[in-house]
Design a protein around this motif. Sequence first.
Motif, short mmCIF file in Angstrom:
data_model
loop_
_atom_site.label_atom_id
_atom_site.label_comp_id
_atom_site.label_asym_id
_atom_site.label_seq_id
_atom_site.Cartn_x
_atom_site.Cartn_y
_atom_site.Cartn_z
N SER A 68 -0.27 12.72 4.16
CA SER A 68 -0.24 11.87 5.58
C SER A 68 1.18 11.25 5.70
O SER A 68 1.38 10.52 6.61
CB SER A 68 -1.40 10.85 5.62
N ASN A 69 2.10 11.50 4.67
CA ASN A 69 3.59 10.81 4.53
C ASN A 69 4.58 11.91 5.45
O ASN A 69 4.71 12.86 4.88
CB ASN A 69 3.78 10.40 3.35
N ILE A 71 1.72 7.74 16.51
CA ILE A 71 1.91 7.66 15.12
C ILE A 71 1.35 8.57 14.50
O ILE A 71 1.35 8.97 13.09
CB ILE A 71 1.58 6.11 14.46
N ARG A 79 -1.87 5.56 10.18
CA ARG A 79 -1.94 7.04 10.11
C ARG A 79 -2.72 7.48 8.93
O ARG A 79 -3.27 8.50 9.01
CB ARG A 79 -0.58 7.53 10.06
N SER A 80 -2.37 6.98 7.87
CA SER A 80 -3.08 7.28 6.66
C SER A 80 -4.71 7.23 6.82
O SER A 80 -5.45 7.91 6.16
CB SER A 80 -2.60 6.53 5.54
N THR A 131 -6.30 9.65 9.78
CA THR A 131 -5.98 11.23 9.42
C THR A 131 -7.29 11.87 9.39
O THR A 131 -7.47 12.93 10.15
CB THR A 131 -5.09 11.56 8.32
N ASN A 132 -8.18 11.69 8.50
CA ASN A 132 -9.38 12.27 8.44
C ASN A 132 -10.26 12.29 9.48
O ASN A 132 -10.87 13.38 9.98
CB ASN A 132 -10.10 11.48 7.26
N SER A 147 0.69 -1.27 0.13
CA SER A 147 -0.01 0.11 -0.03
C SER A 147 0.78 1.12 -0.02
O SER A 147 1.99 1.23 0.81
CB SER A 147 -0.83 0.02 1.25
N GLY A 206 -3.32 13.50 -0.61
CA GLY A 206 -3.14 12.15 -0.18
C GLY A 206 -2.00 11.98 0.42
O GLY A 206 -1.60 11.54 1.53
N ARG A 266 0.18 21.88 7.52
CA ARG A 266 -0.90 21.14 7.16
C ARG A 266 -2.31 21.55 7.65
O ARG A 266 -2.24 21.87 8.96
CB ARG A 266 -0.86 19.79 7.40
N SER A 303 -8.85 19.39 5.42
CA SER A 303 -8.15 18.97 4.35
C SER A 303 -8.61 19.12 3.00
O SER A 303 -7.92 19.05 1.84
CB SER A 303 -7.72 17.61 4.38
N GLU A 325 6.64 4.67 3.60
CA GLU A 325 7.24 5.43 4.62
C GLU A 325 7.98 4.39 5.50
O GLU A 325 9.16 4.81 6.05
CB GLU A 325 6.22 6.41 5.51
N THR A 326 7.41 3.29 5.69
CA THR A 326 7.93 2.16 6.80
C THR A 326 9.22 1.81 6.09
O THR A 326 10.31 1.57 6.67
CB THR A 326 7.05 1.11 7.00
N HIS A 365 1.99 3.41 9.47
CA HIS A 365 1.88 4.44 8.32
C HIS A 365 0.52 4.38 7.50
O HIS A 365 -0.06 5.37 7.07
CB HIS A 365 3.01 4.56 7.53
N LEU A 366 0.15 2.91 7.43
CA LEU A 366 -0.98 2.91 6.87
C LEU A 366 -2.32 3.14 7.79
O LEU A 366 -2.86 3.79 7.60
CB LEU A 366 -1.16 1.36 6.48
N PRO A 381 0.96 4.09 1.76
CA PRO A 381 1.63 4.37 3.18
C PRO A 381 2.99 3.72 3.29
O PRO A 381 3.69 4.08 4.27
CB PRO A 381 0.42 4.51 4.20
N GLU A 382 3.01 2.41 3.07
CA GLU A 382 4.03 1.64 3.55
C GLU A 382 5.36 2.12 3.00
O GLU A 382 6.34 1.58 3.34
CB GLU A 382 3.81 0.18 3.39
#
Lengths: 503, 252
Positions: free
Chosen positions: A417-418, B113, B82-83, B86-87, A328, A414, A435, A439, A333-334, B79-80, A330-331
């Motif tokens: 969030s990173n 996080i 967090r994504s 967030t909203n 995905s 989008g 930010r 949003s 960032e990990t 991080h998933l 967002p991963e």
Amino acid sequence: MSGRSRYVAALDQGTTSTRCLVFDHGGRMVSVAQHEHAQLYPEPGWAEHDPTEIWANTLRVLPEALDVAGLEVGDVASLGIANQRETTIVWDRSTGRPVAPAITWQDTRTADIVSQLQHSPQAGLFQEVCGLEPAGYFAAPRLRWLLDHVPGLQRRARTGELAFGTVESWLIWNLTGGPDGGVHVTDVTNASRTLLMDIHTLEWDRRLLDVLDIPEELLPEIRPNAQVYGTCTVGLPGVPIGGAFGDQQAALFGQTCFAEGEAKCTYGTGAFLLMNTGSTIAPSSRGLISTVAFALDDQPAQYATEGSIAVAGALVQWFRDALEMISSAPEIETLARRVDDNGGCYIVPAFAGLFAPHWQPDARGVVVGLTSYVTRAHLARAVLEATAWQSAEVVEAMVADSGMDFATLRVDGGMTSNHLLMQMVADVLDVPVERPLVSESVSLGAAYAAGLAVGYWPDLEGLRANWRRAAMWEPTMSEGSRRRGRAEWDRAVARTLDWAAEA
Amino acid sequence: MPRAIQSIERAAAALHVLGAVAEPVPLGELARILDLPKTTTHGIVRTLCDVGFVEQQPETGAYSLGTGLSALGRHLDPHLLRSRVTNWADGLAARTGLEVQVGVLRGPSVELIAHVFRPDGSPQRLRVGELQPAHATALGHALLAWSPSAARIHELELTAYTPSTPTTGVALARAMRQARRLGWAGVDGALTPGTAGVAAPICQHAGIGVGAIAVVGPRDRVLQASGAPHDGLVEQVVGAAQATAGTLRDVL
Ligand SMILES: Nc1ncnc2c1ncn2[C@@H]1O[C@H](COP(=O)(O)OP(=O)(O)OP(=O)(O)O)[C@@H](O)[C@H]1O
């Protein structure tokens, strides 16, 4: 403003969907409804939408958004519209039916028309009058294409039977009665993306219309962004339509970048960086676009300079889907946080050439600096850094063109969030990145315009007070590292050039 | 030694078969390989489909391993989370006017996080990455109470930060039981005097808390004089946690 009207609604007509968001006086979102529409690709390079489907979705989302929050039409003081820019529609004024599908901003069928314009003696006129070089993404070449290819259209266009508009024009006309008294208008920001409007006078330019042989009878009237254009007869019957904006300018307004030097960047699939240049039109020698930021009723227009990054989140998607390095977005960032730096590796995503500020269509992407030391974690870093360095290039060009101070960057989209990316952006730009709590900048900008027009909000200062910081990243990179990284990025970019030309 | 449970053995055998064959396997074929009646086999694969370990092809009706199985043992990427959060975290901060924190358990600590500033324009610092002692914050309590390793609370070092920090296993266990009963955790000044928080777990499969979300602020902004959270606050926090959990159920 009626005592009962406690909310303002925004219609966000985007590339993939149509949404209605309702905001309260504090600029907080209280409701949202959304419907997607079909993406039509009838030929390679073509990208169309069905205007009737978009209109039908509009009629669905408006009442649905009210229902979600238990509101009635009387609770809404004003409606604002933000739309995908440069998407072109022509319709019949008496039947209300489109004469062809909408040609969207992603469609590349006008390449030939544009190249003729670029090589015509009048090419310089476009830059002088509109602040734009003729290019495929503006609306007028699409209109020209329709006039050339839909049988009988050129003739009917002269009789005044037909109307042209970008999506906001189409929706406003329909909302205010359609064939039965519909108001045919556009706003200055959308008009500034047609290639037909004089960016100084904010009027259609006779000479440019002649170059493209576009009958004036087709055109909507150009209006400020915040003004009551008319009253809805359907959708939200009785509610005034108080504003309209192209989506990126709406985001600039929603982020309350009202003053010279204030800037925002929307980080999504692509990234759009706009900086307010006040009353100055900043002509660009570096391929940026001068555009109208906003015009309020009875006030001089404010301008902006715009630089877009074609591949931002799209590179993360490529990393996920084509390389299958992550499952995905967002991963990333990990993965990237497993290492402290890029290991000397840079990725320049010139997938379809280099855009602002280079404009090199024959460039293609590269991954450089590979050694046996480089792992996929370093690649993940390089993917994120690509977005940061591209932002830096655009900002540098803006500052050089306008001579303005660049003090902070407001972000949405989008990718915000990173946190690793946002820190990188702060580091390479050497300014704080902020930010906002809301949003949905695009919708908020449209709502703000609509609210201003009816006195729901008194003035820009009142709106500024609504802006709330949800997070901030401060630059921490040393000047030396920044200079070194920047120079390495330049060397990586140099290696993309002329690749496609050799074929 | 207790007797092996036959249905679990059979389910495992079915999974082994599906995992060994490249193509989806029709029911009849599966029953034949397992040497079981079709109805029994059907019951097994239906149940496995319900928990996401097996998938049925819509066209052919044949069975194959489901994505739920590959997700097992892969913990939720922070991080998933967090994504996805967030909203809801932004909305929570906007509605309550309070700072919002989202955390996950890291050993004896909570790691933040995600963090949304208190929306009052005052200067604040992003606290993502910071660690909090789990026994002394609302986030920590919500995470411990919904964590499968909560039995380990007796191994935590219960440092006293204020007079209200729980410093005995008994006191902490009591707080956990209360949190589980209520569905949320409230902590009043256990880390910093005068600061209170209300947290709710973000639960994934089998009700396990993979994270928690909290509003944090000056005591009087979070709690009434009685010590109970202000009206509606708990509902907002729990609502945000549940809405986030809902988005985790979707495919990535
Ligand atoms: N945490 C993340 N890290 C890096 N990239 C991300 C992250 N989350 C999303 N993205 C990228 O951001 C993009 C999606 O952003 P967004 O939802 O704003 O999309 P959009 O399609 O540009 O906008 P919209 O749908 O509003 O028109 C995708 O390209 C995705 O790869």
